[in-house]
Design a protein around this motif. Structure first.
Motif, PDB file in Angstrom:
ATOM      1  N   THR A  46     -30.210  73.161  68.327  1.00 28.62           N
ATOM      2  CA  THR A  46     -29.570  73.172  69.642  1.00 28.62           C
ATOM      3  C   THR A  46     -28.710  71.932  69.820  1.00 28.62           C
ATOM      4  OG1 THR A  46     -31.413  74.439  70.569  1.00 28.62           O
ATOM      5  CG2 THR A  46     -30.006  73.255  72.136  1.00 28.62           C
ATOM      6  N   VAL A  47     -29.272  70.772  69.480  1.00 27.76           N
ATOM      7  CA  VAL A  47     -28.530  69.523  69.610  1.00 27.76           C
ATOM      8  C   VAL A  47     -27.334  69.524  68.661  1.00 27.76           C
ATOM      9  CG1 VAL A  47     -28.667  67.012  69.364  1.00 27.76           C
ATOM     10  CG2 VAL A  47     -30.569  68.269  70.402  1.00 27.76           C
ATOM     11  N   ALA A  48     -27.537  70.011  67.448  1.00 32.85           N
ATOM     12  CA  ALA A  48     -26.450  70.056  66.458  1.00 32.85           C
ATOM     13  C   ALA A  48     -25.286  70.897  66.955  1.00 32.85           C
ATOM     14  CB  ALA A  48     -26.958  70.605  65.126  1.00 32.85           C
ATOM     15  N   SER A  49     -25.594  72.040  67.566  1.00 31.28           N
ATOM     16  CA  SER A  49     -24.507  72.901  68.031  1.00 31.28           C
ATOM     17  C   SER A  49     -23.700  72.233  69.136  1.00 31.28           C
ATOM     18  CB  SER A  49     -25.038  74.263  68.490  1.00 31.28           C
ATOM     19  OG  SER A  49     -25.839  74.134  69.639  1.00 31.28           O
ATOM     20  N   VAL A  50     -24.366  71.472  69.994  1.00 31.38           N
ATOM     21  CA  VAL A  50     -23.654  70.751  71.052  1.00 31.38           C
ATOM     22  C   VAL A  50     -22.847  69.599  70.462  1.00 31.38           C
ATOM     23  CG1 VAL A  50     -23.924  69.310  73.110  1.00 31.38           C
ATOM     24  CG2 VAL A  50     -25.278  71.396  72.870  1.00 31.38           C
ATOM     25  N   GLU A  51     -23.469  68.813  69.576  1.00 28.94           N
ATOM     26  CA  GLU A  51     -22.785  67.652  69.008  1.00 28.94           C
ATOM     27  C   GLU A  51     -21.593  68.036  68.131  1.00 28.94           C
ATOM     28  OE1 GLU A  51     -25.604  65.069  67.107  1.00 28.94           O
ATOM     29  OE2 GLU A  51     -26.437  64.399  69.022  1.00 28.94           O
ATOM     30  N   ALA A  52     -21.531  69.279  67.697  1.00 30.51           N
ATOM     31  CA  ALA A  52     -20.413  69.734  66.865  1.00 30.51           C
ATOM     32  C   ALA A  52     -19.199  70.156  67.692  1.00 30.51           C
ATOM     33  CB  ALA A  52     -20.865  70.898  65.983  1.00 30.51           C
ATOM     34  N   THR A  53     -19.352  70.225  69.012  1.00 31.66           N
ATOM     35  CA  THR A  53     -18.238  70.681  69.847  1.00 31.66           C
ATOM     36  C   THR A  53     -17.234  69.559  70.105  1.00 31.66           C
ATOM     37  OG1 THR A  53     -19.310  70.125  71.952  1.00 31.66           O
ATOM     38  CG2 THR A  53     -19.727  72.352  71.057  1.00 31.66           C
ATOM     39  N   PRO A  54     -15.960  69.905  70.233  1.00 38.58           N
ATOM     40  CA  PRO A  54     -14.957  68.883  70.560  1.00 38.58           C
ATOM     41  C   PRO A  54     -15.234  68.208  71.906  1.00 38.58           C
ATOM     42  CG  PRO A  54     -13.900  70.924  69.874  1.00 38.58           C
ATOM     43  CD  PRO A  54     -15.367  71.206  69.992  1.00 38.58           C
ATOM     44  N   GLU A  55     -15.788  68.963  72.859  1.00 42.72           N
ATOM     45  CA  GLU A  55     -16.087  68.389  74.181  1.00 42.72           C
ATOM     46  C   GLU A  55     -17.120  67.269  74.069  1.00 42.72           C
ATOM     47  OE1 GLU A  55     -14.514  72.422  74.513  1.00 42.72           O
ATOM     48  OE2 GLU A  55     -16.309  71.698  73.503  1.00 42.72           O
ATOM     49  N   TRP A  56     -18.189  67.523  73.312  1.00 45.09           N
ATOM     50  CA  TRP A  56     -19.220  66.503  73.129  1.00 45.09           C
ATOM     51  C   TRP A  56     -18.647  65.286  72.410  1.00 45.09           C
ATOM     52  CZ3 TRP A  56     -23.462  64.043  74.185  1.00 45.09           C
ATOM     53  CH2 TRP A  56     -23.972  63.136  73.269  1.00 45.09           C
ATOM     54  N   GLN A  57     -17.921  65.514  71.333  1.00 48.88           N
ATOM     55  CA  GLN A  57     -17.385  64.410  70.551  1.00 48.88           C
ATOM     56  C   GLN A  57     -16.424  63.551  71.370  1.00 48.88           C
ATOM     57  OE1 GLN A  57     -16.036  66.095  66.831  1.00 48.88           O
ATOM     58  NE2 GLN A  57     -18.044  66.997  66.455  1.00 48.88           N
ATOM     59  N   ALA A  58     -15.610  64.178  72.213  1.00 49.21           N
ATOM     60  CA  ALA A  58     -14.707  63.420  73.085  1.00 49.21           C
ATOM     61  C   ALA A  58     -15.514  62.630  74.110  1.00 49.21           C
ATOM     62  CB  ALA A  58     -13.719  64.354  73.769  1.00 49.21           C
ATOM     63  N   TRP A  59     -16.544  63.269  74.693  1.00 53.80           N
ATOM     64  CA  TRP A  59     -17.384  62.579  75.664  1.00 53.80           C
ATOM     65  C   TRP A  59     -18.064  61.380  75.014  1.00 53.80           C
ATOM     66  CZ3 TRP A  59     -22.434  61.210  75.558  1.00 53.80           C
ATOM     67  CH2 TRP A  59     -22.915  60.612  76.722  1.00 53.80           C
ATOM     68  N   LEU A  60     -18.635  61.572  73.810  1.00 56.29           N
ATOM     69  CA  LEU A  60     -19.345  60.487  73.137  1.00 56.29           C
ATOM     70  C   LEU A  60     -18.415  59.309  72.857  1.00 56.29           C
ATOM     71  CD1 LEU A  60     -21.913  59.382  71.829  1.00 56.29           C
ATOM     72  CD2 LEU A  60     -21.224  60.544  69.716  1.00 56.29           C
ATOM     73  N   GLU A  61     -17.229  59.600  72.383  1.00 59.59           N
ATOM     74  CA  GLU A  61     -16.269  58.527  72.105  1.00 59.59           C
ATOM     75  C   GLU A  61     -15.959  57.735  73.369  1.00 59.59           C
ATOM     76  OE1 GLU A  61     -11.639  58.101  70.724  1.00 59.59           O
ATOM     77  OE2 GLU A  61     -12.796  59.781  69.946  1.00 59.59           O
ATOM     78  N   ARG A  62     -15.682  58.421  74.467  1.00 60.28           N
ATOM     79  CA  ARG A  62     -15.398  57.729  75.742  1.00 60.28           C
ATOM     80  C   ARG A  62     -16.620  56.954  76.221  1.00 60.28           C
ATOM     81  NH1 ARG A  62     -13.494  62.815  76.979  1.00 60.28           N
ATOM     82  NH2 ARG A  62     -15.240  63.109  78.402  1.00 60.28           N
ATOM     83  N   SER A  63     -17.798  57.557  76.101  1.00 64.58           N
ATOM     84  CA  SER A  63     -19.017  56.923  76.576  1.00 64.58           C
ATOM     85  C   SER A  63     -19.321  55.649  75.800  1.00 64.58           C
ATOM     86  CB  SER A  63     -20.190  57.904  76.445  1.00 64.58           C
ATOM     87  OG  SER A  63     -21.397  57.290  76.810  1.00 64.58           O
ATOM     88  N   LEU A  64     -19.211  55.697  74.482  1.00 72.13           N
ATOM     89  CA  LEU A  64     -19.484  54.504  73.677  1.00 72.13           C
ATOM     90  C   LEU A  64     -18.478  53.398  73.983  1.00 72.13           C
ATOM     91  CD1 LEU A  64     -20.361  56.144  70.245  1.00 72.13           C
ATOM     92  CD2 LEU A  64     -21.949  55.096  71.877  1.00 72.13           C
ATOM     93  N   ARG A  65     -17.224  53.782  74.159  1.00 73.73           N
ATOM     94  CA  ARG A  65     -16.196  52.782  74.489  1.00 73.73           C
ATOM     95  C   ARG A  65     -16.503  52.154  75.851  1.00 73.73           C
ATOM     96  NH1 ARG A  65     -11.165  55.553  75.148  1.00 73.73           N
ATOM     97  NH2 ARG A  65     -11.888  56.597  73.316  1.00 73.73           N
ATOM     98  N   ARG A  66     -16.856  52.990  76.824  1.00 68.73           N
ATOM     99  CA  ARG A  66     -17.154  52.497  78.170  1.00 68.73           C
ATOM    100  C   ARG A  66     -18.377  51.575  78.157  1.00 68.73           C
ATOM    101  NH1 ARG A  66     -17.251  57.139  80.279  1.00 68.73           N
ATOM    102  NH2 ARG A  66     -19.458  57.529  80.068  1.00 68.73           N
ATOM    103  N   ARG A  67     -19.376  51.913  77.352  1.00 68.98           N
ATOM    104  CA  ARG A  67     -20.596  51.105  77.268  1.00 68.98           C
ATOM    105  C   ARG A  67     -20.440  49.918  76.316  1.00 68.98           C
ATOM    106  NH1 ARG A  67     -25.323  55.270  75.983  1.00 68.98           N
ATOM    107  NH2 ARG A  67     -23.689  56.628  75.189  1.00 68.98           N
TER     108      ARG A  67
END
Length: 104
Positions: A46-67
């Motif tokens: 379940t987690v893998a399918s979410v983490e493979a999406t472009p939406e998740w990857q874009a969110w993660l990149e923004r989140s890590l940069r913000r943090r």
């Protein structure tokens, strides 16, 4: 997989709410077994399918940069047992086609 392990992969409470479905199970809380609420868990697939999406990857990149952090920094711990669980979960997620852990 539990929220502490998800956190080590960059997840926040709001990301869990926004990206993951309802928990796929509950696990007893090991720190507060007698009084703690059960912990929600999700399968690695379940987690893998979410983490493979472009939406998740874009969110993660923004989140890590913000943090101002990296996945490596989030996963740092001296707790050998937790480190082993994180590595096992990461391998299971990657086997399911999720994002690799070292992606920033």
């Amino acid at each position: 997989m539990t929220k502490p392990i998800l956190r080590s992969r960059g997840w926040t409470d709001s990301a869990v709410r926004d990206f993951l479905p309802e928990p796929e199970g509950l696990k007893p809380n090991p720190r507060f077994a007698a009084i703690g609420a059960p912990m929600p868990v999700w399968r690695p697939a379940t987690v893998a399918s979410v983490e493979a999406t472009p939406e998740w990857q874009a969110w993660l990149e923004r989140s890590l940069r913000r943090r101002r952090t990296t996945l490596e920094a989030l996963a740092e711990t001296e707790d050998v047992d937790f480190r082993a669980r994180v590595e096992a979960v990461s391998a299971a997620i990657e086997a399911e086609g999720g994002a690799p852990r070292d992606k920033e």
